[in-house]
Structure formats: structure tokens, C-alpha cells
Design a protein around this motif. Structure first.
Motif, short mmCIF file in Angstrom:
data_model
loop_
_atom_site.label_atom_id
_atom_site.label_comp_id
_atom_site.label_asym_id
_atom_site.label_seq_id
_atom_site.Cartn_x
_atom_site.Cartn_y
_atom_site.Cartn_z
N ALA A 23 -4.55 1.45 -16.03
CA ALA A 23 -3.68 1.07 -17.14
C ALA A 23 -2.85 2.25 -17.61
N ALA A 24 -3.45 3.46 -17.63
CA ALA A 24 -2.71 4.65 -18.02
C ALA A 24 -1.56 4.93 -17.06
N VAL A 25 -1.81 4.78 -15.76
CA VAL A 25 -0.75 5.00 -14.77
C VAL A 25 0.35 3.94 -14.93
N ALA A 26 -0.04 2.70 -15.20
CA ALA A 26 0.96 1.64 -15.40
C ALA A 26 1.81 1.93 -16.63
N ALA A 27 1.19 2.40 -17.71
CA ALA A 27 1.94 2.71 -18.93
C ALA A 27 2.85 3.91 -18.72
N TYR A 28 2.39 4.91 -17.98
CA TYR A 28 3.22 6.08 -17.62
C TYR A 28 4.46 5.64 -16.85
N VAL A 60 0.82 -1.21 0.00
CA VAL A 60 0.00 0.00 0.00
C VAL A 60 0.86 1.27 0.00
N ASP A 61 2.16 1.12 -0.17
CA ASP A 61 3.04 2.30 -0.20
C ASP A 61 2.73 3.17 -1.41
N THR A 62 2.98 4.47 -1.25
CA THR A 62 2.77 5.42 -2.36
C THR A 62 3.97 6.35 -2.55
N GLN A 119 10.98 19.54 -10.82
CA GLN A 119 12.28 20.21 -10.89
C GLN A 119 12.91 20.11 -12.27
N GLY A 120 12.17 19.53 -13.21
CA GLY A 120 12.65 19.49 -14.59
C GLY A 120 13.61 18.37 -14.89
N MET A 121 13.50 17.26 -14.18
CA MET A 121 14.38 16.14 -14.48
C MET A 121 13.61 14.84 -14.40
N LEU A 122 14.02 13.88 -15.23
CA LEU A 122 13.42 12.55 -15.21
C LEU A 122 13.98 11.77 -14.02
N PRO A 123 13.18 10.90 -13.42
CA PRO A 123 13.66 10.15 -12.25
C PRO A 123 14.59 9.03 -12.66
N PRO A 124 15.46 8.58 -11.74
CA PRO A 124 16.21 7.36 -12.00
C PRO A 124 15.24 6.20 -12.19
N ARG A 125 15.63 5.25 -12.99
CA ARG A 125 14.74 4.12 -13.33
C ARG A 125 14.26 3.39 -12.08
N ASP A 126 15.15 3.17 -11.11
CA ASP A 126 14.78 2.38 -9.94
C ASP A 126 13.96 3.17 -8.93
N ALA A 127 13.79 4.47 -9.15
CA ALA A 127 12.91 5.26 -8.28
C ALA A 127 11.45 5.04 -8.64
N VAL A 128 11.19 4.41 -9.79
CA VAL A 128 9.83 4.21 -10.29
C VAL A 128 9.38 2.79 -9.97
N MET A 186 2.87 3.67 -7.95
CA MET A 186 2.22 4.65 -8.82
C MET A 186 0.73 4.36 -8.93
N ILE A 187 0.39 3.10 -9.19
CA ILE A 187 -1.01 2.72 -9.35
C ILE A 187 -1.77 2.92 -8.05
N ASN A 188 -1.19 2.52 -6.93
CA ASN A 188 -1.89 2.56 -5.66
C ASN A 188 -1.99 3.96 -5.06
#
Length: 578
Positions: A513-518, A128-130, A142-151, A156-158
Motif C-alpha cells: 500500500a505504501a508503494v502504491a501511495a508513493y 511482472v515487469d519492473t 538525478q534530482g528530477m521528478l519523473p514524467p507522469r506516464d513514466a510511473v 512499482m508494486i511488483n
């Protein structure tokens, strides 16, 4: 004769003066030449020093949106040949110290596609973490993409409420909802949604709470997005505290300290005054702080109530205890004594996401990241009931897919929540918790038999696929959970049938599904068959629905920001089929 002598003497004197004047003139000319030579050497030295300094300045690396073509920005005249005169030397401005980014994220790889005939069972712990969602939001803002492992896709979905029906009987802590519909990125594939909804508990019905705020006041917290934001976020919670509640405040910075002993929750003035005096400074000793926090939790322990330590930190607490496992052992011992742990992350630059999430997992709590005051209100006010009151613990999900119906499947997210098949029936294995009113969502992507969407070939020597005639079952869903305080789990079972497959996904499933694809695009876009940012936005916009708090509208803004930061796709590659 005398006159001739006088004249000769005068001529000699004049000649000597002339020689001296000539010598003086030659000396002056020589000195002038030497001075000129010295000035030329100084000019050359200054020119060389200026060139070196200029080269040093040009060697500074600039990244992100501030990277510009400096030559293109100069007027045409400045690009002409330099003037003959040497440039004036200058001293460059002192460079501010650059703090090294030490944010820490646990590395993981996306779940792979499983062939049902070879691996029909999927088992995992609910989550249940968000924290991942709001942390990624901070980076995008802040205008930057996150590191891959931060996602983390499941977080995101929950983050969102999908309107699942709640249980009608409080004797069962949550209700299970399922849905089958075509995947928006591939109409040959099917999405299977599993949703859990915990029962709602009115604030006045929440049992007495014994809360210990364990607050990091080390020097690293001296930033507007850390301790000041933490204090303002906690202030919003104070008016909700009741007379039957108990609140303690423990800080740690070099050594642990008790700022507020167990205090009745309705003494709002005392609690606010204690929060107001907090200041950041010193190194961090998280180990000592946790010891004192659990001691306060034991002192104010409420039998049959809520007993919880709420750890608020930027995650940079490794002074005095260097073994992460030793820290986890402290939290695990607290959990076994009946005191749960929730972690709240703040700030950037040294945020230890991996440790904060792990401690919350071990402590039977949840992890959230607070990037602004609105998120602080969401976590500490609007969702405080679900944060405090656990209604089901050690919740596990196991899905057995029917190989006669499902050729392949993939679990979307939950990579660090995977369990061994035998762990499902083992009540000694720790799993996730559901709080009052919590939503939990899990998505599977399926390739049904006969749809022609298999990603790999069947094994040549595999046993023939069994036929489950007449059942029409795609999968069999099982859940295990424990009532709070119980040692034995309860089993819930439910079949999922092919006849439940819809022609079009519901609004709830389309938005999930949109959040998962994002999230997949933020992680590199490896799993959604080339589904583009524009397609994700269209899908989310069409499923925005009722959005009273504006969270889905904000998601659309974040999606647009991520698309603007993402690298442009390369030219299409066409592969000949000849």
C-alpha cells in the motif's frame, strides 16, 4: 633703407610661420576631436553590444535546483548605479549544444472507480515487469521528478517480494494468496490484495537455454550509462552459464552483425572476449538486428528448453524500420515459433520505454530497466531463473464483485493490461507470463455496502441490488493460465469472503500500500484521499520488515528524495457545509 627691407622680410617670414603653426595647431585639434568622437562612437557601440549580449545571457532559461536568484547573490555594492565609464565589451563563451530529450512513454489515465451494480466484473492480464521502478529511481537520483506516464503503479508494486507462500506441488505452477484489510488512507475503505507466487526452480534444474543477446551498438549507446553499463551487467551473468547452454551475440548499428555464433555457455573466456570488443557507433537498424537474432535463435533452438532473445537497448532503434507495427509483427512471429523476447532498457535522453515494454509484451517476455550495476546483477543474476524459465503463460485474472457486499471498487494500476470480459475465456488472446519464483501482486480498493464511502450516487432507475443471502462473499476470483507449450488454458477459482477481513493489514499489504501511495503521489496524488508524503513514509517504515537485500531501505531513501522534489502543497481549502 636696405635695413628696413630686411626687417620687413623677416617679419613677413615670421608671420607666415605663425600662420602655419596656427593652421597646424587647428588641424591637430580637429583631428584630435575627430579621434575623440570616433572613440566615443566605438565606446557606445561596445556598450550597446555588451548590453545585447548581457540580455541574451539573461534570457537563458534555467530549471530545477540550479535556478538561483542572481541579484540576491550579488553584493550590495554591485546593485548600485553603474559607473560612468562604459563596461568593457566581451565575447560570451560558446554555448554547448543542448540535446533534445526524446524519451517516449505511453500515455494513460488512472483506473476510475466502478459502481459494482453497473460493472461487477474486472478482467486484466498479469504483469511482472519492473522497468518503471528503476527508471523512476534513475530520475530521482538525478534530482528530477519523473514524467507522469513514466510511473506505472503495478510495476512499482511488483518490484518487491512480499513473501507469498509458494505452491507445494509443482504440477500447479503458482499459488494464490488473498487478503482484506482497511485502506491506510481511508479507514472506511478496504484493500483487497491478490498475490501469485510461482514455484522456485534451482539453477541446475533449469532446462538448457538457447540465449541470443541482441545488443544495440549504435552511436546513441556511446554513454557510460548505456553500452559500458550493459557490458559490465552482462559480464556478471557469464559465470552462471553452463555447458548445456548456448549463447549468441548479435549487434546492430546501421547494419546487423554476428559477434558470437552459438557457443557453449561454459566457454566463458570466448563470451567475455566477444563482449569486450563491443563499441558504439553509427545509426541504428533494429529491424535487421531482430531478423538476425531470430535466425540465430532458430539455428540453436533447443527442443523442450529455454529459447529467448534478450534485447538490450536505449530504445532508440527506428532507422530502417519506421512502422512500429511491423516490428511488433516480427516479434510476434518469433513468439509463435517458440522464441520469447525480453527487453532491457539502458540510459536516458532517448529512452523509448513505450516501445521496449510493448515488444516484451508481444514477445511473451518481461521488461526491465537497468540504471546501475546493482540492478544489472538483480535482473541478470539473482532473477535470471524467473527471467528465463516461464512456468505459466497467458495468465489472466477476472474478479466478479458481489453488489450486495461491494458498492464500488477500483483496480490499482494495470491500466494498459485491461481485457474485455469475453477475453478471459478466449484462449487465443495473449496475456502475461509468470517465471519461476516470480511474485505478482494486484490491489483493489473497495467501498463496502453500508460504509458510507461511495463516490457517486446509485442510478435512480437501476435494477434492485440482488441479495446473496448466507454466502458472505465479497468477490469471486478466477484465474486462467496455460502450461508452457499448451494451447488450452486451466481455470482456477476461489471465493473471497467478508469474514476474511482483518482489523489491521499484514506487513506485506502495508508495504504494498505504501508503494502504491508513493506511485500515486508521483502521478499527481489523485486517488489516495490526500495521503501525504510523511504518512507514506511512516507506513513504509513501519512495514519494512526483513530486508536482506536492502531494497525496502532504498525505497525509503527514494521516497525522501521524491518528497524533497515535490512542490509544496498549497494552503488548505475549507468548504462551508452550511
Amino acid at each position: 633703407m636696405r635695413q628696413i627691407a630686411v626687417t620687413a622680410l623677416a617679419l613677413a617670414i615670421a608671420s607666415g610661420c605663425a600662420h602655419r603653426a596656427a593652421d597646424d595647431s587647428a588641424t591637430q585639434q580637429s583631428a584630435s576631436a575627430d579621434a575623440a568622437q570616433e572613440r566615443r562612437e566605438q565606446d557606445r557601440s561596445r556598450t550597446k553590444r555588451a548590453e545585447v549580449e548581457s540580455a541574451e545571457l539573461e534570457s537563458i532559461e534555467v530549471s530545477g535546483s540550479r535556478l538561483v536568484n542572481q541579484q540576491a547573490a550579488l553584493p550590495a555594492a554591485s546593485l548600485a548605479a553603474p559607473p560612468a565609464a562604459p563596461p568593457v565589451a566581451y565575447m560570451p563563451m560558446p554555448r554547448p549544444p543542448v540535446e533534445r530529450n526524446t524519451e517516449n512513454y505511453a500515455e494513460f489515465e488512472d483506473n476510475g472507480i466502478q459502481r459494482t451494480a453497473e460493472q461487477p466484473v474486472s478482467t486484466f492480464s498479469i504483469d511482472v515487469d519492473t522497468g518503471s521502478y528503476s527508471n523512476v529511481r534513475r530520475m530521482l537520483a538525478q534530482g528530477m521528478l519523473p514524467p507522469r506516464d513514466a510511473v506505472r503503479v503495478e510495476e512499482m508494486i511488483n518490484y518487491f517480494d512480499y513473501g507469498y507462500p509458494a505452491p507445494t506441488d509443482r504440477r500447479q505452477p503458482f499459488r494464490v494468496s488473498t487478503e482484506l484489510a482497511p485502506a491506510p488512507w481511508d479507514d472506511k475503505r478496504v484493500l483487497m490484495q491478490v498475490g501469485l507466487k510461482g514455484y522456485e526452480v534451482a539453477r541446475e534444474q533449469i532446462p538448457a537455454s538457447n540465449l541470443v543477446f541482441l545488443i544495440d551498438t549504435s552511436g546513441s549507446m556511446n554513454s557510460p550509462d548505456k553500452l559500458p553499463l550493459l557490458k559490465e551487467s552482462f559480464r556478471q551473468m557469464v559465470p552462471r552459464l553452463r555447458a548445456q547452454d548456448r549463447v549468441s551475440i548479435v549487434v546492430y548499428a546501421g547494419s546487423a552483425g554476428l559477434v558470437l555464433p552459438p557457443t557453449p555457455g561454459d566457454r566463458h573466456g570466448e563470451i567475455l572476449a566477444a563482449l569486450g570488443q563491443l563499441e558504439a557507433g553509427g545509426s541504428t537498424n533494429g529491424g535487421e538486428g531482430i531478423d538476425l537474432a531470430y535466425a540465430m535463435a532458430r539455428q540453436g533452438f533447443v527442443e523442450g528448453g529455454v529459447n529467448r532473445v534478450i534485447l538490450a537497448t536505449d530504445g532508440d532503434f527506428n532507422v530502417g524500420i519506421f512502422d512500429q507495427r511491423a516490428l511488433e509483427t516480427k516479434v510476434e512471429a518469433g513468439r509463435k515459433s517458440g522464441v520469447a523476447l525480453t527487453t532491457l532498457g539502458f540510459g536516458q535522453g532517448n529512452y523509448n520505454d513505450a516501445l521496449a515494454e510493448k515488444l516484451a509484451d508481444v514477445g511473451d517476455g518481461n521488461h526491465a530497466y537497468i540504471d546501475n550495476l546493482m540492478e544489472g546483477r538483480k535482473v541478470l543474476v539473482e532473477e535470471m531463473g524467473s527471467t528465463l524459465l516461464t512456468i505459466a503463460s497467458d495468465v489472466k485474472i477476472q474478479v466478479e464483485f458481489n453488489p450486495a457486499q461491494v458498492a464500488e471498487y477500483r483496480l490499482v494500476g494495470y491500466e494498459n493490461r485491461q481485457l474485455a470480459r469475453e477475453d478471459f475465456n478466449n484462449d487465443q488472446v495473449d496475456a502475461g507470463e509468470i517465471g519461476a519464483g516470480h511474485d505478482v501482486t494486484a490491489l483493489y480498493e473497495l467501498c463496502l455496502v453500508g460504509m458510507g464511502c461511495e463516490s457517486s450516487d446509485a442510478l435512480r432507475y437501476a435494477a434492485p441490488t440482488p441479495q446473496a443471502a448466507g454466502t458472505g462473499e465479497i468477490a469471486f476470483l478466477k484465474l486462467r493460465y496455460k502450461q508452457p507449450g499448451e494451447d488450452r488454458s486451466v481455470l482456477v477459482e476461489q471465493p473471497i469472503r467478508r469474514q476474511d477481513l482483518r482489523r489491521q493489514a499484514s506487513e506485506s499489504l502495508r508495504f504494498a500500500a505504501a508503494v502504491a501511495a508513493y506511485a500515486d503521489l508521483l502521478r499527481g496524488g489523485r486517488n489516495m484521499s490526500g495521503f501525504s508524503w510523511d504518512q507514506v513514509e511512516a507506513l513504509a517504515r513501519g512495514a519494512r520488515g526483513d530486508d536482506p537485500w536492502g531494497y525496502r531501505g532504498e525505497f525509503l531513501q527514494l521516497l525522501a528524495q521524491a518528497r524533497s522534489l515535490a512542490p509544496a502543497p498549497g494552503p488548505d481549502t475549507h468548504i462551508s457545509q452550511d
